[in-house]
Design a protein around this motif. Structure first.
Motif, PDB file in Angstrom:
ATOM      1  N   GLY A 142       0.321  -1.047  11.690  1.00 55.82           N
ATOM      2  CA  GLY A 142      -0.528  -1.967  11.214  1.00 55.82           C
ATOM      3  C   GLY A 142      -0.462  -1.781   9.490  1.00 55.82           C
ATOM      4  N   LYS A 143       0.635  -0.882   9.132  1.00 55.50           N
ATOM      5  CA  LYS A 143       0.527  -0.339   7.739  1.00 55.50           C
ATOM      6  C   LYS A 143       0.689  -1.678   6.644  1.00 55.50           C
ATOM      7  CE  LYS A 143       4.601   1.590   7.883  1.00 55.50           C
ATOM      8  NZ  LYS A 143       4.847   1.363   9.418  1.00 55.50           N
ATOM      9  N   THR A 144       1.482  -2.510   6.887  1.00 57.74           N
ATOM     10  CA  THR A 144       1.665  -3.533   5.738  1.00 57.74           C
ATOM     11  C   THR A 144       0.591  -4.535   6.091  1.00 57.74           C
ATOM     12  OG1 THR A 144       3.932  -3.490   5.888  1.00 57.74           O
ATOM     13  CG2 THR A 144       3.148  -5.378   5.487  1.00 57.74           C
ATOM     14  N   TYR A 145       0.180  -5.079   7.402  1.00 60.88           N
ATOM     15  CA  TYR A 145      -0.617  -6.128   7.571  1.00 60.88           C
ATOM     16  C   TYR A 145      -2.143  -5.643   7.198  1.00 60.88           C
ATOM     17  CZ  TYR A 145      -3.209  -9.734  10.009  1.00 60.88           C
ATOM     18  OH  TYR A 145      -4.059 -10.903  10.279  1.00 60.88           O
ATOM     19  N   LEU A 146      -2.334  -4.469   7.441  1.00 58.27           N
ATOM     20  CA  LEU A 146      -3.737  -3.925   6.841  1.00 58.27           C
ATOM     21  C   LEU A 146      -3.834  -3.947   5.296  1.00 58.27           C
ATOM     22  CD1 LEU A 146      -4.810  -1.198   9.425  1.00 58.27           C
ATOM     23  CD2 LEU A 146      -5.934  -3.444   8.993  1.00 58.27           C
ATOM     24  N   ALA A 147      -2.728  -3.603   4.542  1.00 62.55           N
ATOM     25  CA  ALA A 147      -2.617  -3.335   3.310  1.00 62.55           C
ATOM     26  C   ALA A 147      -2.803  -4.836   2.871  1.00 62.55           C
ATOM     27  CB  ALA A 147      -1.268  -2.770   2.551  1.00 62.55           C
ATOM     28  N   MET A 148      -2.122  -5.862   3.451  1.00 62.73           N
ATOM     29  CA  MET A 148      -2.228  -7.188   3.024  1.00 62.73           C
ATOM     30  C   MET A 148      -3.690  -7.881   3.169  1.00 62.73           C
ATOM     31  SD  MET A 148       0.885  -8.308   2.412  1.00 62.73           S
ATOM     32  CE  MET A 148       1.490  -9.863   3.012  1.00 62.73           C
ATOM     33  N   ALA A 149      -4.278  -7.310   4.314  1.00 63.00           N
ATOM     34  CA  ALA A 149      -5.928  -7.712   4.433  1.00 63.00           C
ATOM     35  C   ALA A 149      -6.640  -7.315   3.290  1.00 63.00           C
ATOM     36  CB  ALA A 149      -6.108  -7.457   5.891  1.00 63.00           C
ATOM     37  N   MET A 150      -6.559  -6.217   3.004  1.00 61.18           N
ATOM     38  CA  MET A 150      -7.065  -5.413   1.899  1.00 61.18           C
ATOM     39  C   MET A 150      -6.844  -6.186   0.583  1.00 61.18           C
ATOM     40  SD  MET A 150      -9.146  -3.042   3.039  1.00 61.18           S
ATOM     41  CE  MET A 150      -9.684  -1.971   1.901  1.00 61.18           C
ATOM     42  N   ALA A 151      -5.697  -6.773   0.204  1.00 62.16           N
ATOM     43  CA  ALA A 151      -5.361  -7.211  -0.889  1.00 62.16           C
ATOM     44  C   ALA A 151      -5.787  -8.629  -0.869  1.00 62.16           C
ATOM     45  CB  ALA A 151      -3.722  -7.606  -0.807  1.00 62.16           C
ATOM     46  N   VAL A 152      -6.083  -9.364   0.201  1.00 62.14           N
ATOM     47  CA  VAL A 152      -6.784 -10.746   0.374  1.00 62.14           C
ATOM     48  C   VAL A 152      -8.184 -10.441   0.180  1.00 62.14           C
ATOM     49  CG1 VAL A 152      -7.391 -12.642   1.950  1.00 62.14           C
ATOM     50  CG2 VAL A 152      -4.830 -11.848   1.839  1.00 62.14           C
ATOM     51  N   THR A 153      -8.757  -9.632   0.574  1.00 59.12           N
ATOM     52  CA  THR A 153     -10.276  -9.365   0.537  1.00 59.12           C
ATOM     53  C   THR A 153     -10.462  -9.050  -0.985  1.00 59.12           C
ATOM     54  OG1 THR A 153     -10.335  -8.295   2.773  1.00 59.12           O
ATOM     55  CG2 THR A 153     -12.183  -7.717   1.133  1.00 59.12           C
ATOM     56  N   ALA A 154      -9.656  -8.143  -1.763  1.00 57.37           N
ATOM     57  CA  ALA A 154      -9.671  -7.950  -3.153  1.00 57.37           C
ATOM     58  C   ALA A 154      -9.808  -9.226  -3.906  1.00 57.37           C
ATOM     59  CB  ALA A 154      -8.851  -6.959  -3.520  1.00 57.37           C
ATOM     60  N   TYR A 155      -8.810 -10.142  -3.570  1.00 61.81           N
ATOM     61  CA  TYR A 155      -8.492 -11.348  -4.167  1.00 61.81           C
ATOM     62  C   TYR A 155     -10.080 -11.991  -4.103  1.00 61.81           C
ATOM     63  CZ  TYR A 155      -7.176 -15.991  -5.656  1.00 61.81           C
ATOM     64  OH  TYR A 155      -7.260 -17.143  -6.366  1.00 61.81           O
ATOM     65  N   ARG A 156     -10.325 -12.088  -2.844  1.00 60.15           N
ATOM     66  CA  ARG A 156     -11.566 -13.260  -2.451  1.00 60.15           C
ATOM     67  C   ARG A 156     -12.806 -12.777  -3.259  1.00 60.15           C
ATOM     68  NH1 ARG A 156     -10.072 -13.885   4.034  1.00 60.15           N
ATOM     69  NH2 ARG A 156      -8.620 -15.576   3.864  1.00 60.15           N
ATOM     70  N   ASN A 157     -12.881 -11.501  -3.461  1.00 60.31           N
ATOM     71  CA  ASN A 157     -13.884 -10.846  -3.815  1.00 60.31           C
ATOM     72  C   ASN A 157     -13.936 -10.818  -5.441  1.00 60.31           C
ATOM     73  OD1 ASN A 157     -15.458 -10.609  -1.527  1.00 60.31           O
ATOM     74  ND2 ASN A 157     -14.611  -8.267  -1.166  1.00 60.31           N
ATOM     75  N   LYS A 158     -12.722 -11.177  -6.141  1.00 56.14           N
ATOM     76  CA  LYS A 158     -12.575 -11.468  -7.438  1.00 56.14           C
ATOM     77  C   LYS A 158     -12.330  -9.907  -8.176  1.00 56.14           C
ATOM     78  CE  LYS A 158     -15.001 -15.873  -7.892  1.00 56.14           C
ATOM     79  NZ  LYS A 158     -13.732 -16.501  -7.634  1.00 56.14           N
ATOM     80  N   ARG A 159     -11.882  -9.004  -7.253  1.00 56.89           N
ATOM     81  CA  ARG A 159     -11.609  -7.733  -7.848  1.00 56.89           C
ATOM     82  C   ARG A 159     -10.184  -7.879  -8.497  1.00 56.89           C
ATOM     83  NH1 ARG A 159     -13.451  -5.683  -2.753  1.00 56.89           N
ATOM     84  NH2 ARG A 159     -11.510  -4.641  -2.446  1.00 56.89           N
ATOM     85  N   VAL A 160      -9.328  -8.573  -7.999  1.00 54.51           N
ATOM     86  CA  VAL A 160      -8.156  -8.570  -8.711  1.00 54.51           C
ATOM     87  C   VAL A 160      -7.864 -10.195  -9.060  1.00 54.51           C
ATOM     88  CG1 VAL A 160      -7.292  -6.613  -7.709  1.00 54.51           C
ATOM     89  CG2 VAL A 160      -6.858  -8.885  -6.419  1.00 54.51           C
ATOM     90  N   SER A 161      -6.816 -10.301 -10.001  1.00 55.35           N
ATOM     91  CA  SER A 161      -6.453 -11.865 -10.154  1.00 55.35           C
ATOM     92  C   SER A 161      -5.363 -12.314  -9.533  1.00 55.35           C
ATOM     93  CB  SER A 161      -6.645 -11.989 -11.910  1.00 55.35           C
ATOM     94  OG  SER A 161      -5.512 -11.132 -12.279  1.00 55.35           O
ATOM     95  N   ARG A 162      -4.722 -11.335  -8.914  1.00 63.34           N
ATOM     96  CA  ARG A 162      -3.337 -11.793  -8.272  1.00 63.34           C
ATOM     97  C   ARG A 162      -2.946 -10.663  -7.230  1.00 63.34           C
ATOM     98  NH1 ARG A 162       1.690 -11.273 -12.482  1.00 63.34           N
ATOM     99  NH2 ARG A 162       0.753  -9.277 -13.603  1.00 63.34           N
ATOM    100  N   ILE A 163      -2.151 -11.084  -6.474  1.00 66.32           N
ATOM    101  CA  ILE A 163      -1.437 -10.367  -5.400  1.00 66.32           C
ATOM    102  C   ILE A 163      -0.146 -10.108  -5.647  1.00 66.32           C
ATOM    103  CG2 ILE A 163      -1.070  -9.926  -2.906  1.00 66.32           C
ATOM    104  CD1 ILE A 163      -3.711 -11.286  -2.518  1.00 66.32           C
ATOM    105  N   VAL A 164       0.466  -8.903  -5.815  1.00 66.32           N
ATOM    106  CA  VAL A 164       2.157  -8.895  -5.806  1.00 66.32           C
ATOM    107  C   VAL A 164       2.671  -8.004  -4.703  1.00 66.32           C
ATOM    108  CG1 VAL A 164       3.908  -8.017  -7.574  1.00 66.32           C
ATOM    109  CG2 VAL A 164       1.831  -8.808  -8.402  1.00 66.32           C
ATOM    110  N   LEU A 165       3.684  -8.816  -4.046  1.00 63.22           N
ATOM    111  CA  LEU A 165       4.359  -8.004  -2.921  1.00 63.22           C
ATOM    112  C   LEU A 165       5.734  -7.789  -3.181  1.00 63.22           C
ATOM    113  CD1 LEU A 165       2.497 -10.648  -0.537  1.00 63.22           C
ATOM    114  CD2 LEU A 165       1.757  -8.268  -1.080  1.00 63.22           C
ATOM    115  N   THR A 166       6.213  -6.622  -2.934  1.00 63.97           N
ATOM    116  CA  THR A 166       7.506  -6.340  -3.226  1.00 63.97           C
ATOM    117  C   THR A 166       8.219  -5.438  -2.110  1.00 63.97           C
ATOM    118  OG1 THR A 166       9.222  -5.684  -4.647  1.00 63.97           O
ATOM    119  CG2 THR A 166       7.047  -4.472  -4.655  1.00 63.97           C
ATOM    120  N   ARG A 167       9.400  -5.499  -1.887  1.00 60.96           N
ATOM    121  CA  ARG A 167      10.081  -4.483  -1.119  1.00 60.96           C
ATOM    122  C   ARG A 167      11.525  -4.536  -1.446  1.00 60.96           C
ATOM    123  NH1 ARG A 167      10.807  -6.961   4.797  1.00 60.96           N
ATOM    124  NH2 ARG A 167      10.155  -4.720   5.449  1.00 60.96           N
TER     125      ARG A 167
END
Length: 336
Positions: A142-167
């Motif tokens: 669940g490394k990636t999925y939970l990181a994504m979930a935390m990213a979505v939460t941070a965006y919804r709570n307006k702690r960040v203005s965008r999400i950048v995903l790379t590999r």
């Protein structure tokens, strides 16, 4: 002399919950019976558990926790039941309630996303407390999925203005020109796991709108060079396939108000021979640096099919055996 058998009866409030407990073709209960050495029979909305007293106590404790999970809209599978049994054997079954009390995110269907293991909980806690977190562990944890979930939460709570995903697109050596189509078509095969997680968390419609607005950016690591990413939640996936230079480049892209999560599995490095992994090096170079944390997940945190856990464990034993053999041969060579 035969051992005395004990019987325990557990009342279930509805046939629907009972069916969810038993699972398809009764696979959940069959697994629980086999692992705890009891017999479990359903009589209308009652569960009868029979066996030696210690086994019945163990199975009963697990059943109560599984029922709590069902009431909390959690889907049961063999891996989750196996983990519940492990916790109950060590007297930690109440940890399951603790895991269910924390909601990481709510997906687009309104279903809560929760940590499923203690390792996952440590991972999510580390993300909430640090600007940079390395999540290192085998596939299925669940490394990636939970990181994504935390990213979505941070965006919804307006702690960040965008999400950048790379590999890193290591299979194409970061040279994508020979693939057909435009840039997006070329990198899609390497970024598909990230898309899948976003679709599940946000829904395809919301995801496409945010992509169009530039709120979500998904790109290969090669295209991060020369940028500074402010007010962003940045996730580097499959980081075991970065070179030392790429890892250093990526870590220095972090701007003001940003958070970075790096995930990888150091047992699945696909780099050419002679190239060292940037993730392995970072775990040595950055150990003890204030403001970042390393969380190591193991086969016990695997939340995919039960066989995945066994496969990872088997490969671990095999690699350890080979490593010990190699060391003995080197020692023998030195002595000769």
């Amino acid at each position: 002399m035969s051992k005395m058998l004990t019987e325990r009866v557990i009342d279930i409030e509805s046939i629907e919950i009972l069916m969810a407990l038993f699972g398809n073709f009764d696979q959940n209960i069959k697994f629980l019976e086999e692992e705890t050495q009891v017999q479990i029979i359903a009589r209308e909305t009652q569960l009868e558990i029979t066996g030696e007293e210690a086994s019945v106590n163990l199975a009963s404790n697990v059943v109560y926790k599984l029922l709590d999970m069902i009431r909390n809209r959690e889907t049961l599978d063999i891996s989750r039941i196996s983990y519940a049994i492990q916790l109950a054997r060590s007297g930690q079954e109440d940890v399951i309630n603790e895991l269910m009390s924390d909601v990481v995110c709510v997906n687009h269907k309104g279903k809560p996303v929760r940590c499923k293991t203690l390792g996952q909980k440590r991972y999510v806690t580390a993300i909430s407390k640090n600007d940079i977190v390395f999540g290192i562990g085998p596939a299925g944890t669940g490394k990636t999925y939970l990181a994504m979930a935390m990213a979505v939460t941070a965006y919804r709570n307006k702690r960040v203005s965008r999400i950048v995903l790379t590999r890193p697109a290591v299979e194409a050596g970061e040279k994508l020109g020979f693939l057909p189509g435009d840039l997006q078509n070329k990198v899609d095969p390497y970024l598909r796991p990230l898309y899948d997680a976003l679709y599940d968390l946000m829904g395809s419609e919301t995801y496409l709108k945010l992509i169009e607005r530039g709120v979500i950016e998904v790109a290969p690591l090669a295209y991060m060079r020369g940028r500074t990413l402010d007010d962003s939640f940045i996730i580097l996936d499959e980081a075991q396939n970065t070179t030392s230079e790429q890892m250093k480049m990526f870590l220095t892209r972090m701007g003001k108000g940003s958070q970075v999560i790096i995930t990888g599995d150091i047992t699945q490095i696909d780099l050419p021979k002679g190239k060292s992994s940037g993730l392995v090096e970072a775990s040595q170079v950055l150990k003890g640096v204030k403001g970042l944390d390393f969380v190591y997940l193991t086969h016990r945190d695997v939340v995919r099919h039960q066989l995945v856990m066994r496969i990872i464990e088997a490969y671990g034993h095999y690699e350890k055996k080979n490593e010990n053999k190699r060391r003995r041969e080197e020692k023998q060579h030195d002595e000769d």
